[in-house]
Design a protein around this motif. Structure first.
Motif, PDB file in Angstrom:
ATOM      1  N   MET A  64       0.824  -1.218   0.000  1.00 13.08           N
ATOM      2  CA  MET A  64       0.000   0.000   0.000  1.00 13.08           C
ATOM      3  C   MET A  64       0.853   1.261   0.000  1.00 13.08           C
ATOM      4  SD  MET A  64      -2.869  -1.444   2.647  1.00 13.08           S
ATOM      5  CE  MET A  64      -3.752   0.069   2.802  1.00 13.08           C
ATOM      6  N   GLY A  65       1.888   1.264  -0.830  1.00 14.40           N
ATOM      7  CA  GLY A  65       2.756   2.419  -0.961  1.00 14.40           C
ATOM      8  C   GLY A  65       3.885   2.478   0.052  1.00 14.40           C
ATOM      9  N   GLN A  66       3.900   1.583   1.003  1.00 13.00           N
ATOM     10  CA  GLN A  66       4.951   1.537   2.022  1.00 13.00           C
ATOM     11  C   GLN A  66       5.968   0.476   1.620  1.00 13.00           C
ATOM     12  OE1 GLN A  66       5.041   3.416   4.899  1.00 13.00           O
ATOM     13  NE2 GLN A  66       6.980   2.520   5.509  1.00 13.00           N
ATOM     14  N   MET A  67       7.223   0.853   1.449  1.00 10.88           N
ATOM     15  CA  MET A  67       8.271  -0.094   1.095  1.00 10.88           C
ATOM     16  C   MET A  67       8.777  -0.801   2.352  1.00 10.88           C
ATOM     17  SD  MET A  67       8.596  -0.119  -2.124  1.00 10.88           S
ATOM     18  CE  MET A  67      10.084  -1.059  -2.290  1.00 10.88           C
ATOM     19  N   VAL A  68       8.860  -2.136   2.270  1.00  7.90           N
ATOM     20  CA  VAL A  68       9.345  -2.939   3.381  1.00  7.90           C
ATOM     21  C   VAL A  68      10.490  -3.801   2.863  1.00  7.90           C
ATOM     22  CG1 VAL A  68       8.746  -4.699   5.082  1.00  7.90           C
ATOM     23  CG2 VAL A  68       7.033  -3.007   4.402  1.00  7.90           C
ATOM     24  N   ASN A  69      11.656  -3.692   3.502  1.00 14.16           N
ATOM     25  CA  ASN A  69      12.811  -4.518   3.153  1.00 14.16           C
ATOM     26  C   ASN A  69      13.034  -5.539   4.264  1.00 14.16           C
ATOM     27  OD1 ASN A  69      13.396  -3.091   0.781  1.00 14.16           O
ATOM     28  ND2 ASN A  69      14.474  -1.525   1.942  1.00 14.16           N
ATOM     29  N   ILE A  70      13.127  -6.815   3.883  1.00 16.96           N
ATOM     30  CA  ILE A  70      13.325  -7.889   4.847  1.00 16.96           C
ATOM     31  C   ILE A  70      14.576  -8.659   4.441  1.00 16.96           C
ATOM     32  CG2 ILE A  70      12.345  -9.978   5.871  1.00 16.96           C
ATOM     33  CD1 ILE A  70       9.582  -8.882   5.103  1.00 16.96           C
ATOM     34  N   ASP A  71      15.500  -8.808   5.397  1.00 13.02           N
ATOM     35  CA  ASP A  71      16.716  -9.596   5.185  1.00 13.02           C
ATOM     36  C   ASP A  71      16.719 -10.740   6.191  1.00 13.02           C
ATOM     37  OD1 ASP A  71      17.662  -7.877   3.193  1.00 13.02           O
ATOM     38  OD2 ASP A  71      18.576  -6.547   4.686  1.00 13.02           O
ATOM     39  N   ILE A  72      16.824 -11.970   5.680  1.00  6.92           N
ATOM     40  CA  ILE A  72      16.855 -13.154   6.536  1.00  6.92           C
ATOM     41  C   ILE A  72      18.160 -13.893   6.285  1.00  6.92           C
ATOM     42  CG2 ILE A  72      15.715 -15.322   7.137  1.00  6.92           C
ATOM     43  CD1 ILE A  72      13.129 -14.115   5.996  1.00  6.92           C
ATOM     44  N   ASN A  73      18.929 -14.103   7.329  1.00  5.86           N
ATOM     45  CA  ASN A  73      20.178 -14.859   7.258  1.00  5.86           C
ATOM     46  C   ASN A  73      20.076 -16.027   8.234  1.00  5.86           C
ATOM     47  OD1 ASN A  73      21.478 -13.037   5.463  1.00  5.86           O
ATOM     48  ND2 ASN A  73      21.813 -11.660   7.176  1.00  5.86           N
ATOM     49  N   SER A  74      20.323 -17.227   7.722  1.00  4.16           N
ATOM     50  CA  SER A  74      20.292 -18.392   8.616  1.00  4.16           C
ATOM     51  C   SER A  74      21.476 -19.293   8.304  1.00  4.16           C
ATOM     52  CB  SER A  74      18.981 -19.164   8.464  1.00  4.16           C
ATOM     53  OG  SER A  74      18.877 -19.706   7.174  1.00  4.16           O
ATOM     54  N   GLU A  75      21.942 -19.961   9.361  1.00  2.00           N
ATOM     55  CA  GLU A  75      23.077 -20.877   9.228  1.00  2.00           C
ATOM     56  C   GLU A  75      22.853 -22.078  10.137  1.00  2.00           C
ATOM     57  OE1 GLU A  75      27.894 -20.960   9.862  1.00  2.00           O
ATOM     58  OE2 GLU A  75      26.874 -19.042   9.634  1.00  2.00           O
ATOM     59  N   ILE A  76      23.034 -23.268   9.574  1.00  6.04           N
ATOM     60  CA  ILE A  76      22.894 -24.505  10.333  1.00  6.04           C
ATOM     61  C   ILE A  76      24.161 -25.330  10.116  1.00  6.04           C
ATOM     62  CG2 ILE A  76      21.553 -26.624  10.624  1.00  6.04           C
ATOM     63  CD1 ILE A  76      19.166 -25.156   9.447  1.00  6.04           C
ATOM     64  N   ASN A  77      24.747 -25.780  11.190  1.00  7.82           N
ATOM     65  CA  ASN A  77      25.905 -26.662  11.138  1.00  7.82           C
ATOM     66  C   ASN A  77      25.484 -27.986  11.765  1.00  7.82           C
ATOM     67  OD1 ASN A  77      28.320 -28.048  12.220  1.00  7.82           O
ATOM     68  ND2 ASN A  77      29.366 -26.324  11.256  1.00  7.82           N
ATOM     69  N   PHE A  78      25.575 -29.083  10.987  1.00  8.28           N
ATOM     70  CA  PHE A  78      25.174 -30.380  11.521  1.00  8.28           C
ATOM     71  C   PHE A  78      26.118 -31.462  11.032  1.00  8.28           C
ATOM     72  CE2 PHE A  78      22.930 -29.804   7.555  1.00  8.28           C
ATOM     73  CZ  PHE A  78      22.948 -31.034   6.937  1.00  8.28           C
ATOM     74  N   SER A  79      26.105 -32.594  11.733  1.00 10.61           N
ATOM     75  CA  SER A  79      26.965 -33.715  11.372  1.00 10.61           C
ATOM     76  C   SER A  79      26.127 -34.986  11.306  1.00 10.61           C
ATOM     77  CB  SER A  79      28.104 -33.864  12.377  1.00 10.61           C
ATOM     78  OG  SER A  79      27.584 -34.040  13.671  1.00 10.61           O
ATOM     79  N   THR A  80      26.547 -35.918  10.458  1.00 11.97           N
ATOM     80  CA  THR A  80      25.880 -37.208  10.312  1.00 11.97           C
ATOM     81  C   THR A  80      26.907 -38.320  10.423  1.00 11.97           C
ATOM     82  OG1 THR A  80      26.117 -37.247   7.912  1.00 11.97           O
ATOM     83  CG2 THR A  80      24.111 -36.283   8.762  1.00 11.97           C
ATOM     84  N   SER A  81      26.462 -39.415  10.985  1.00  8.38           N
ATOM     85  CA  SER A  81      27.317 -40.598  11.073  1.00  8.38           C
ATOM     86  C   SER A  81      26.432 -41.834  11.062  1.00  8.38           C
ATOM     87  CB  SER A  81      28.176 -40.556  12.334  1.00  8.38           C
ATOM     88  OG  SER A  81      27.347 -40.547  13.477  1.00  8.38           O
ATOM     89  N   LYS A  82      27.011 -42.944  10.635  1.00  8.40           N
ATOM     90  CA  LYS A  82      26.265 -44.199  10.610  1.00  8.40           C
ATOM     91  C   LYS A  82      26.311 -44.794  12.000  1.00  8.40           C
ATOM     92  CE  LYS A  82      27.939 -47.926   8.627  1.00  8.40           C
ATOM     93  NZ  LYS A  82      28.355 -48.940   7.655  1.00  8.40           N
ATOM     94  N   SER A  83      25.124 -45.126  12.541  1.00 12.21           N
ATOM     95  CA  SER A  83      25.097 -45.691  13.896  1.00 12.21           C
ATOM     96  C   SER A  83      24.957 -47.205  13.871  1.00 12.21           C
ATOM     97  CB  SER A  83      23.965 -45.063  14.709  1.00 12.21           C
ATOM     98  OG  SER A  83      22.716 -45.338  14.112  1.00 12.21           O
ATOM     99  N   ALA A  84      24.292 -47.767  12.838  1.00 13.47           N
ATOM    100  CA  ALA A  84      24.121 -49.223  12.784  1.00 13.47           C
ATOM    101  C   ALA A  84      23.683 -49.631  11.385  1.00 13.47           C
ATOM    102  CB  ALA A  84      23.089 -49.679  13.808  1.00 13.47           C
ATOM    103  N   ASP A  85      23.875 -50.919  11.100  1.00 12.95           N
ATOM    104  CA  ASP A  85      23.353 -51.508   9.873  1.00 12.95           C
ATOM    105  C   ASP A  85      22.122 -52.331  10.229  1.00 12.95           C
ATOM    106  OD1 ASP A  85      25.171 -50.544   7.976  1.00 12.95           O
ATOM    107  OD2 ASP A  85      26.655 -52.043   8.562  1.00 12.95           O
ATOM    108  N   VAL A  86      21.031 -52.085   9.521  1.00  8.77           N
ATOM    109  CA  VAL A  86      19.802 -52.844   9.735  1.00  8.77           C
ATOM    110  C   VAL A  86      19.475 -53.531   8.417  1.00  8.77           C
ATOM    111  CG1 VAL A  86      17.376 -52.719  10.398  1.00  8.77           C
ATOM    112  CG2 VAL A  86      19.021 -51.144  11.415  1.00  8.77           C
ATOM    113  N   GLY A  87      19.867 -54.784   8.292  1.00 10.63           N
ATOM    114  CA  GLY A  87      19.674 -55.491   7.028  1.00 10.63           C
ATOM    115  C   GLY A  87      20.528 -54.851   5.955  1.00 10.63           C
ATOM    116  N   GLU A  88      19.892 -54.443   4.872  1.00 14.19           N
ATOM    117  CA  GLU A  88      20.604 -53.750   3.786  1.00 14.19           C
ATOM    118  C   GLU A  88      20.552 -52.241   3.943  1.00 14.19           C
ATOM    119  OE1 GLU A  88      19.205 -55.082   0.012  1.00 14.19           O
ATOM    120  OE2 GLU A  88      19.729 -57.163   0.390  1.00 14.19           O
TER     121      GLU A  88
END
Length: 104
Positions: A64-88
């Motif tokens: 409605m004539g009003q300028m709105v600027n939105i800046d979104i910054n996100s960061e995720i740090n994660f790790s994965t590892s195999k915990s077990a084998d279940v069949g195949e």
């Protein structure tokens, strides 16, 4: 009111029918697809894999004539590892090390 069928349309319809019927038998020859399919395998190693995902969103809105600027910054740090084998299948463990987000 129905339009009468014109005989000069008949050769055109015959050509279209011949093209459609002739292409039906050539599909397998063109793709050369194997009937057995392809087996895809992924072997997950025993070491821990670290990932860092960064996302930046810049948005500019006119409300409605009003300028709105939105800046979104996100960061995720994660790790994965195999915990077990279940069949195949492999059971994976995911750990979120850090997560942050800022909205301006």
């Amino acid at each position: 009111m129905k339009k009468p069928f014109r005989l000069n349309q008949l050769p055109f319809l015959c050509i279209v029918a011949i093209l459609i019927l002739s292409s039906c038998g050539t599909q397998n020859l063109l793709t050369k697809a194997k009937k057995s399919g392809v087996l895809l395998e992924y072997n997950f190693s025993d070491k821990t894999l670290n990932y860092n995902q960064t996302q930046v969103i810049e948005q500019e809105l006119d409300a409605m004539g009003q300028m709105v600027n939105i800046d979104i910054n996100s960061e995720i740090n994660f790790s994965t590892s195999k915990s077990a084998d279940v069949g195949e299948n492999a059971k994976l463990q995911m750990k979120i090390n850090s997560m942050n987000m800022s909205i301006d």
